[in-house]
Scaffold this motif. Structure first.
Motif, PDB file in Angstrom:
ATOM      1  N   LEU A 115       2.105   2.284   3.620  1.00  0.00           N
ATOM      2  CA  LEU A 115       0.735   2.174   3.143  1.00  0.00           C
ATOM      3  C   LEU A 115       0.572   0.984   2.207  1.00  0.00           C
ATOM      4  CD1 LEU A 115      -0.213   5.913   2.503  1.00  0.00           C
ATOM      5  CD2 LEU A 115      -1.007   4.424   4.355  1.00  0.00           C
ATOM      6  N   ALA A 116       1.583   0.733   1.337  1.00  0.00           N
ATOM      7  CA  ALA A 116       1.511  -0.415   0.431  1.00  0.00           C
ATOM      8  C   ALA A 116       1.449  -1.710   1.227  1.00  0.00           C
ATOM      9  CB  ALA A 116       2.719  -0.414  -0.505  1.00  0.00           C
ATOM     10  N   GLU A 117       2.207  -1.746   2.316  1.00  0.00           N
ATOM     11  CA  GLU A 117       2.192  -2.944   3.175  1.00  0.00           C
ATOM     12  C   GLU A 117       0.823  -3.103   3.835  1.00  0.00           C
ATOM     13  OE1 GLU A 117       4.704  -4.818   6.957  1.00  0.00           O
ATOM     14  OE2 GLU A 117       5.351  -2.949   5.983  1.00  0.00           O
ATOM     15  N   GLU A 118       0.232  -1.969   4.266  1.00  0.00           N
ATOM     16  CA  GLU A 118      -1.109  -2.008   4.857  1.00  0.00           C
ATOM     17  C   GLU A 118      -2.132  -2.476   3.830  1.00  0.00           C
ATOM     18  OE1 GLU A 118      -4.389   1.075   6.813  1.00  0.00           O
ATOM     19  OE2 GLU A 118      -2.258   1.652   6.712  1.00  0.00           O
ATOM     20  N   ALA A 119      -2.023  -2.011   2.560  1.00  0.00           N
ATOM     21  CA  ALA A 119      -2.959  -2.407   1.512  1.00  0.00           C
ATOM     22  C   ALA A 119      -2.837  -3.884   1.203  1.00  0.00           C
ATOM     23  CB  ALA A 119      -2.703  -1.572   0.255  1.00  0.00           C
ATOM     24  N   GLU A 120      -1.622  -4.395   1.196  1.00  0.00           N
ATOM     25  CA  GLU A 120      -1.410  -5.809   0.862  1.00  0.00           C
ATOM     26  C   GLU A 120      -2.058  -6.743   1.892  1.00  0.00           C
ATOM     27  OE1 GLU A 120       2.811  -5.264  -1.590  1.00  0.00           O
ATOM     28  OE2 GLU A 120       2.822  -5.691   0.563  1.00  0.00           O
ATOM     29  N   LYS A 121      -2.252  -6.242   3.110  1.00  0.00           N
ATOM     30  CA  LYS A 121      -2.885  -7.068   4.153  1.00  0.00           C
ATOM     31  C   LYS A 121      -4.382  -7.236   3.903  1.00  0.00           C
ATOM     32  CE  LYS A 121       0.462  -5.917   7.767  1.00  0.00           C
ATOM     33  NZ  LYS A 121       0.688  -5.234   9.066  1.00  0.00           N
TER      34      LYS A 121
END
Length: 409
Positions: free
Chosen positions: A282-288
């Motif tokens: 999810l953190a990776e998705e948010a960073e996008k």
């Protein structure tokens, strides 16, 4: 008549012996010839010689007491003085006199030896007393007790002194042993009391530990077990016959609790590891979402990610700061974009910024004119001062102009 160098027999049968004091009558002989008479009394002389020789040897080589030696010498001297033998009686007297001197010498030597032995015994006993009195103050109960028993054996092997001295030293020696025994008894009595108190305390701790062994309130119960362990160590040792049993019960109760906790924590750790994996995705998705180009869609996307984030359970404590930090960074970037948008679209803020910029520009223009006037009048000091003030106002004006540009011009 018959004669020899030390005696003679006259015609009447009287036997004489020659001495330094003249002839002395030995006896009368009627049973045989004069030669037989002399031979008989000469044998009696030889007998005295043998007896004196034996006594000399006993005095020189045995522990014959002076008193017994004096009695034997007196007996032999009576026989010699009785003149019932023919021979050099004066030589026998001289030997007996020397024997008396030897006995006296031996008696003095023995007296001196006994004095030395007594002095040595006194010193030895005084040393034993001093050591016993030192040991009486010792707290090394086993070592000091064994040493005191050894001192008693040593004391028994020493000769007695005079009664007064021996009794005084023995009294001190015995008093030191009694003082040590009294202190040791008091110490172990106190130790027994302490161990009994420790037993009661540890039985209470065991009871509580056993009552907690089935708890599932993991954090508070583990903390209480740590407190119980501290109390256990502070309680001291109980009696040997109770200590091991109490410890085994106490440790056993802890083992039951911590084994159950470990089992639960193992399951929790596996679950948290899986949670961490989901939150990292999810953190990776948010960073996008970054950089923010469309604030409205960015907010919606982050809200969707955050709702799914909140639905996921805990992650391992050591990994939490890093993964949560990634989400916070995205959230801060969106907030900064919102603040920038607000500043750009807020009319009141734009008016205030424009007004401030106008005021600062007027101040800068005024200072510039004053500086030119001061230079023209030759007042360089005033011009320098005004220029420093101008630098500050110009910096403020530059900052205001920058802020005004954020509002779109």
């Amino acid at each position: 008549m018959s004669s020899d160098p030390w005696g003679r027999v006259d015609e009447t049968g009287t036997v004489y012996v020659r001495t330094a004091d003249g002839e002395q009558v030995v006896g009368s002989w009627q049973a045989g010839s004069p030669e037989e008479a002399l031979a008989y009394f000469e044998r009696k002389y030889e007998g005295l010689v043998v007896e004196i020789g034996l006594l000399e040897k006993r005095v020189q080589t045995t522990d014959l007491s002076a008193k017994d030696a004096q009695v034997a010498i007196a007996h032999l001297r009576e026989q010699v003085d009785a003149h019932h033998a023919v021979g050099d009686l004066d030589a026998l007297r001289a030997r007996l006199d020397k024997l008396v001197e030897l006995v006296d010498k031996r008696r003095e030597e023995r007296r001196a030896q006994r004095a030395r032995q007594t002095d040595e015994a006194r010193q030895a006993k005084e040393a034993l007393v001093a050591e016993a009195e030192e040991l009486a103050r010792s707290d090394q109960w086993r070592v000091a007790g064994e040493r005191l028993r050894a001192l008693v054996d040593t004391w028994k092997g020493l000769p007695r002194l005079d009664r007064k001295s021996d009794d005084e030293l023995w009294h001190r020696f015995s008093h030191a042993r009694s003082a040590f025994s009294k202190r040791r008894k008091a110490h172990f009595a106190q130790l027994d009391a302490q161990r009994e108190e420790a037993r009661r305390t540890k039985e209470r701790l065991v009871a509580e530990a056993e009552s907690l062994s089935g708890s599932t309130d993991w954090g508070p119960t583990a903390a209480r077990y740590r407190e119980l362990m501290s109390e256990w160590k502070a309680a001291g040792r109980a009696q040997r016959e109770h200590e091991d049993d109490l410890w085994n019960r106490f440790r056993g109760a802890q083992d039951v609790f911590f084994a159950a906790r470990s089992s639960v924590f193992a399951e929790r750790d596996a679950e948290q590891a899986e949670n961490l994996k989901l939150k990292e995705e999810l953190a990776e998705e948010a960073e996008k979402i970054l950089p923010v180009t469309d604030l409205k869609s960015a907010r919606a996307a982050f809200r969707s990610v955050n709702e799914r984030w909140e639905a996921i359970g805990h992650v391992p404590r050591d990994a939490r700061p890093k993964v949560e930090g990634r989400m916070h960074a995205v959230e801060r970037a969106i907030q900064e974009a919102e603040e920038a948008e607000w500043r750009r679209t807020n009319p009141e803020a734009r008016a205030r910024a424009a007004g401030l910029t106008g005021q600062l520009q007027a101040a800068v223009d005024k200072l510039t004119a004053q500086i030119e006037q001061a230079r023209a009048q030759g007042n360089n000091a005033k011009a320098d001062k005004l220029e420093r003030e101008l630098e500050g106002r110009q910096a403020l004006l530059d900052q205001a102009l920058k802020g005004l540009q954020e509002f779109g011009g």
